[in-house]
Write a protein that holds these residues in place. Structure first.
Motif, PDB file in Angstrom:
ATOM      1  N   GLU A 132      18.163 -39.060  10.948  1.00 34.02           N
ATOM      2  CA  GLU A 132      19.330 -38.389  11.438  1.00 34.02           C
ATOM      3  C   GLU A 132      19.046 -37.605  12.670  1.00 34.02           C
ATOM      4  OE1 GLU A 132      21.501 -36.768   7.924  1.00 34.02           O
ATOM      5  OE2 GLU A 132      22.151 -38.818   7.506  1.00 34.02           O
ATOM      6  N   ALA A 133      18.835 -36.074  12.257  1.00 29.09           N
ATOM      7  CA  ALA A 133      18.557 -35.298  13.374  1.00 29.09           C
ATOM      8  C   ALA A 133      17.200 -34.696  13.518  1.00 29.09           C
ATOM      9  CB  ALA A 133      19.604 -34.133  13.189  1.00 29.09           C
ATOM     10  N   ARG A 134      16.154 -35.417  13.110  1.00 26.92           N
ATOM     11  CA  ARG A 134      14.891 -34.953  13.407  1.00 26.92           C
ATOM     12  C   ARG A 134      13.959 -36.195  13.497  1.00 26.92           C
ATOM     13  NH1 ARG A 134      12.443 -33.248   7.523  1.00 26.92           N
ATOM     14  NH2 ARG A 134      10.557 -32.775   9.086  1.00 26.92           N
ATOM     15  N   THR A 135      12.639 -35.828  13.729  1.00 26.37           N
ATOM     16  CA  THR A 135      11.634 -36.948  13.769  1.00 26.37           C
ATOM     17  C   THR A 135      10.446 -36.528  13.151  1.00 26.37           C
ATOM     18  OG1 THR A 135      10.590 -35.809  15.977  1.00 26.37           O
ATOM     19  CG2 THR A 135      12.471 -37.411  16.181  1.00 26.37           C
ATOM     20  N   MET A 136       9.541 -37.467  12.850  1.00 23.90           N
ATOM     21  CA  MET A 136       8.548 -37.443  11.785  1.00 23.90           C
ATOM     22  C   MET A 136       7.347 -38.449  12.503  1.00 23.90           C
ATOM     23  SD  MET A 136       8.875 -36.331   8.126  1.00 23.90           S
ATOM     24  CE  MET A 136       7.589 -35.759   8.101  1.00 23.90           C
ATOM     25  N   ASP A 137       6.251 -37.976  12.516  1.00 22.00           N
ATOM     26  CA  ASP A 137       4.935 -38.884  13.271  1.00 22.00           C
ATOM     27  C   ASP A 137       3.966 -39.029  11.968  1.00 22.00           C
ATOM     28  OD1 ASP A 137       3.774 -40.176  15.305  1.00 22.00           O
ATOM     29  OD2 ASP A 137       2.332 -38.698  15.465  1.00 22.00           O
ATOM     30  N   PHE A 138       3.469 -40.223  11.855  1.00 22.80           N
ATOM     31  CA  PHE A 138       2.672 -40.491  10.874  1.00 22.80           C
ATOM     32  C   PHE A 138       1.609 -41.204  11.619  1.00 22.80           C
ATOM     33  CE2 PHE A 138       6.741 -40.437   8.821  1.00 22.80           C
ATOM     34  CZ  PHE A 138       6.597 -39.498   7.856  1.00 22.80           C
ATOM     35  N   PRO A 139       0.527 -40.596  12.069  1.00 23.78           N
ATOM     36  CA  PRO A 139      -0.722 -41.124  12.764  1.00 23.78           C
ATOM     37  C   PRO A 139      -1.586 -42.181  12.051  1.00 23.78           C
ATOM     38  CG  PRO A 139      -1.144 -38.858  12.397  1.00 23.78           C
ATOM     39  CD  PRO A 139       0.406 -39.120  11.948  1.00 23.78           C
ATOM     40  N   ASN A 140      -1.493 -41.778  10.781  1.00 24.52           N
ATOM     41  CA  ASN A 140      -2.500 -42.555   9.729  1.00 24.52           C
ATOM     42  C   ASN A 140      -1.892 -42.829   8.237  1.00 24.52           C
ATOM     43  OD1 ASN A 140      -3.254 -40.162   8.434  1.00 24.52           O
ATOM     44  ND2 ASN A 140      -4.261 -39.804  10.331  1.00 24.52           N
ATOM     45  N   PRO A 141      -2.445 -43.431   7.443  1.00 29.11           N
ATOM     46  CA  PRO A 141      -1.625 -43.713   6.356  1.00 29.11           C
ATOM     47  C   PRO A 141      -1.839 -42.621   5.215  1.00 29.11           C
ATOM     48  CG  PRO A 141      -3.303 -45.761   6.789  1.00 29.11           C
ATOM     49  CD  PRO A 141      -3.309 -44.763   7.902  1.00 29.11           C
ATOM     50  N   ALA A 142      -2.790 -41.732   5.572  1.00 29.18           N
ATOM     51  CA  ALA A 142      -3.150 -40.558   4.750  1.00 29.18           C
ATOM     52  C   ALA A 142      -1.842 -39.526   5.005  1.00 29.18           C
ATOM     53  CB  ALA A 142      -4.326 -39.808   4.999  1.00 29.18           C
ATOM     54  N   ALA A 143      -1.319 -39.583   6.223  1.00 33.33           N
ATOM     55  CA  ALA A 143      -0.317 -38.607   6.481  1.00 33.33           C
ATOM     56  C   ALA A 143       1.182 -39.059   6.156  1.00 33.33           C
ATOM     57  CB  ALA A 143      -0.057 -38.620   7.990  1.00 33.33           C
ATOM     58  N   ALA A 144       1.141 -40.351   5.622  1.00 37.28           N
ATOM     59  CA  ALA A 144       2.653 -41.032   5.101  1.00 37.28           C
ATOM     60  C   ALA A 144       2.759 -40.483   3.613  1.00 37.28           C
ATOM     61  CB  ALA A 144       2.439 -42.386   5.230  1.00 37.28           C
ATOM     62  N   PHE A 145       1.990 -39.719   2.962  1.00 34.70           N
ATOM     63  CA  PHE A 145       2.122 -39.228   1.457  1.00 34.70           C
ATOM     64  C   PHE A 145       3.472 -38.905   1.098  1.00 34.70           C
ATOM     65  CE2 PHE A 145       1.309 -35.250   3.721  1.00 34.70           C
ATOM     66  CZ  PHE A 145       2.144 -34.284   2.837  1.00 34.70           C
ATOM     67  N   CYS A 146       4.526 -38.244   2.267  1.00 34.86           N
ATOM     68  CA  CYS A 146       5.570 -37.987   1.914  1.00 34.86           C
ATOM     69  C   CYS A 146       6.816 -38.871   2.246  1.00 34.86           C
ATOM     70  CB  CYS A 146       6.013 -36.469   2.746  1.00 34.86           C
ATOM     71  SG  CYS A 146       5.841 -36.759   4.304  1.00 34.86           S
ATOM     72  N   SER A 147       6.435 -40.120   2.786  1.00 39.73           N
ATOM     73  CA  SER A 147       7.503 -40.899   3.276  1.00 39.73           C
ATOM     74  C   SER A 147       7.142 -42.159   2.776  1.00 39.73           C
ATOM     75  CB  SER A 147       7.247 -41.238   4.735  1.00 39.73           C
ATOM     76  OG  SER A 147       8.478 -42.189   5.214  1.00 39.73           O
ATOM     77  N   PRO A 148       8.121 -42.709   1.722  1.00 41.69           N
ATOM     78  CA  PRO A 148       7.804 -44.123   1.063  1.00 41.69           C
ATOM     79  C   PRO A 148       7.700 -45.364   2.236  1.00 41.69           C
ATOM     80  CG  PRO A 148       9.232 -42.709  -0.421  1.00 41.69           C
ATOM     81  CD  PRO A 148       8.731 -42.025   0.582  1.00 41.69           C
ATOM     82  N   LEU A 149       8.715 -44.985   2.903  1.00 38.65           N
ATOM     83  CA  LEU A 149       9.059 -46.001   4.165  1.00 38.65           C
ATOM     84  C   LEU A 149       7.778 -46.167   5.019  1.00 38.65           C
ATOM     85  CD1 LEU A 149      10.652 -48.113   5.802  1.00 38.65           C
ATOM     86  CD2 LEU A 149      11.521 -45.844   7.002  1.00 38.65           C
ATOM     87  N   LEU A 171      15.053 -46.255  -2.139  1.00 43.95           N
ATOM     88  CA  LEU A 171      14.123 -45.296  -2.117  1.00 43.95           C
ATOM     89  C   LEU A 171      14.497 -44.061  -1.305  1.00 43.95           C
ATOM     90  CD1 LEU A 171      10.760 -47.190  -2.771  1.00 43.95           C
ATOM     91  CD2 LEU A 171      12.027 -45.665  -4.343  1.00 43.95           C
ATOM     92  N   PRO A 172      14.179 -42.981  -1.112  1.00 46.06           N
ATOM     93  CA  PRO A 172      14.195 -41.990  -0.046  1.00 46.06           C
ATOM     94  C   PRO A 172      13.249 -42.128   1.040  1.00 46.06           C
ATOM     95  CG  PRO A 172      13.125 -40.968  -1.915  1.00 46.06           C
ATOM     96  CD  PRO A 172      13.582 -42.473  -2.262  1.00 46.06           C
ATOM     97  N   ILE A 173      13.847 -42.135   2.365  1.00 44.69           N
ATOM     98  CA  ILE A 173      12.780 -42.084   3.529  1.00 44.69           C
ATOM     99  C   ILE A 173      11.660 -41.214   3.438  1.00 44.69           C
ATOM    100  CG2 ILE A 173      12.796 -42.295   6.105  1.00 44.69           C
ATOM    101  CD1 ILE A 173      15.593 -43.485   5.942  1.00 44.69           C
ATOM    102  N   ILE A 174      11.998 -39.974   3.217  1.00 50.59           N
ATOM    103  CA  ILE A 174      11.069 -38.930   3.156  1.00 50.59           C
ATOM    104  C   ILE A 174      11.330 -38.340   1.777  1.00 50.59           C
ATOM    105  CG2 ILE A 174      10.496 -38.880   5.499  1.00 50.59           C
ATOM    106  CD1 ILE A 174      12.396 -36.335   5.658  1.00 50.59           C
TER     107      ILE A 174
END
Length: 257
Positions: free
Chosen positions: A80-97, A147-150
């Motif tokens: 929606e109104a924000r963005t999130m960057d996941f440069p590697n798999p370890a950074a994706a701990f908070c995003s199931p997607l 599932l939640p995106i984040i």
């Protein structure tokens, strides 16, 4: 007179006066059965499955100035109104997607925007026509899962204007949020404010802009020109690479009104 930012940004609709045309490839799918667009299909051609139409998804793809990044548009809100960057798999701990997408072989990084998902592949040796089907299926299956995106433990980066900013910094942040970031997001990326010192604005590129061959043009001929046009105190722009955010997800909230 407003500076024509579109003329300068490589991650915008124009580049040096030349139009950069995007192509969209529609994709229809259901949870039970999936069909994918073949490389030989023309833009705007679509595949439709009418079985169980209530669970049908329409996914478009849009090329970016970075040949290793593609913008996937699922036709519904992502962040929606924000963005999130996941440069590697370890950074994706908070995003199931993001975690699901990292399971696709050949995926290097994930960037989530308000209504799009930018996927960056590992190298030019990885063929898009080989990994696109898995990306399509992953996005479709995820949105069908509920599932939640984040998750609630997702980090937040408050880089919008605040009462503690001086006048110049406040103007820089406002210009980034209102004129520059929306244009960069159109091509699957983003730019974050990281600091201002001795006339130099420090910025961090995200998404398709991270490894884009034309990122220097974006910074110098686009963002720098725009900032200097409105803010005389800005003497230059510097890209921040490899800071402490590289090992964790980086989120960007909209500026405070």
């Amino acid at each position: 007179m407003a500076a024509p930012i579109g003329r300068f940004l490589c991650c915008a609709a124009h580049l040096g006066g030349r139009f950069y045309r995007h192509t969209s490839t529609p994709f229809y799918s259901t949870a039970a059965q999936t069909l994918y667009p073949f490389a030989a299909r023309k833009p705007q051609q679509s595949l439709r499955i009418i079985k169980n139409p209530a669970r049908c998804m329409f996914i478009q793809t849009q090329d970016t100035p970075n040949p290793n990044s593609i913008k996937f548009i699922p036709g519904r809100a992502v962040l929606e109104a924000r963005t999130m960057d996941f440069p590697n798999p370890a950074a994706a701990f908070c995003s199931p997607l993001a975690r699901h997408l990292f399971r696709v072989e050949g995926v290097k990084s994930i960037f989530l925007g308000p209504d799009f998902i930018t996927v960056t592949k590992e190298s030019e040796d990885v063929e898009w026509n080989l990994i696109k089907p898995d990306i399509y299926a992953t996005i479709m299956d995820f949105f069908s899962s509920g599932l939640p995106i984040i998750t609630d433990d997702a980090p937040r980066s408050e880089t919008g204007a605040s009462e503690e900013d001086d006048e110049v910094v406040a103007m820089i942040k406002e210009l980034l949020d209102t004129r520059i970031r929306p244009t960069v997001q159109e091509d699957g990326g983003d730019v974050l404010y990281k600091g201002f010192q001795d006339g130099i604005v420090q910025l961090k590129l995200q998404g398709s802009c991270t490894s884009c061959p034309s990122s220097i043009i974006t910074l110098k001929s686009g963002i720098q020109n725009m900032l200097q046009f409105y803010i005389p105190e800005v003497e230059g722009v510097e890209q921040v690479i490899g800071d402490e955010d590289d090992d964790e997800a980086v989120g960007q909230e909209p500026a405070s009104s």
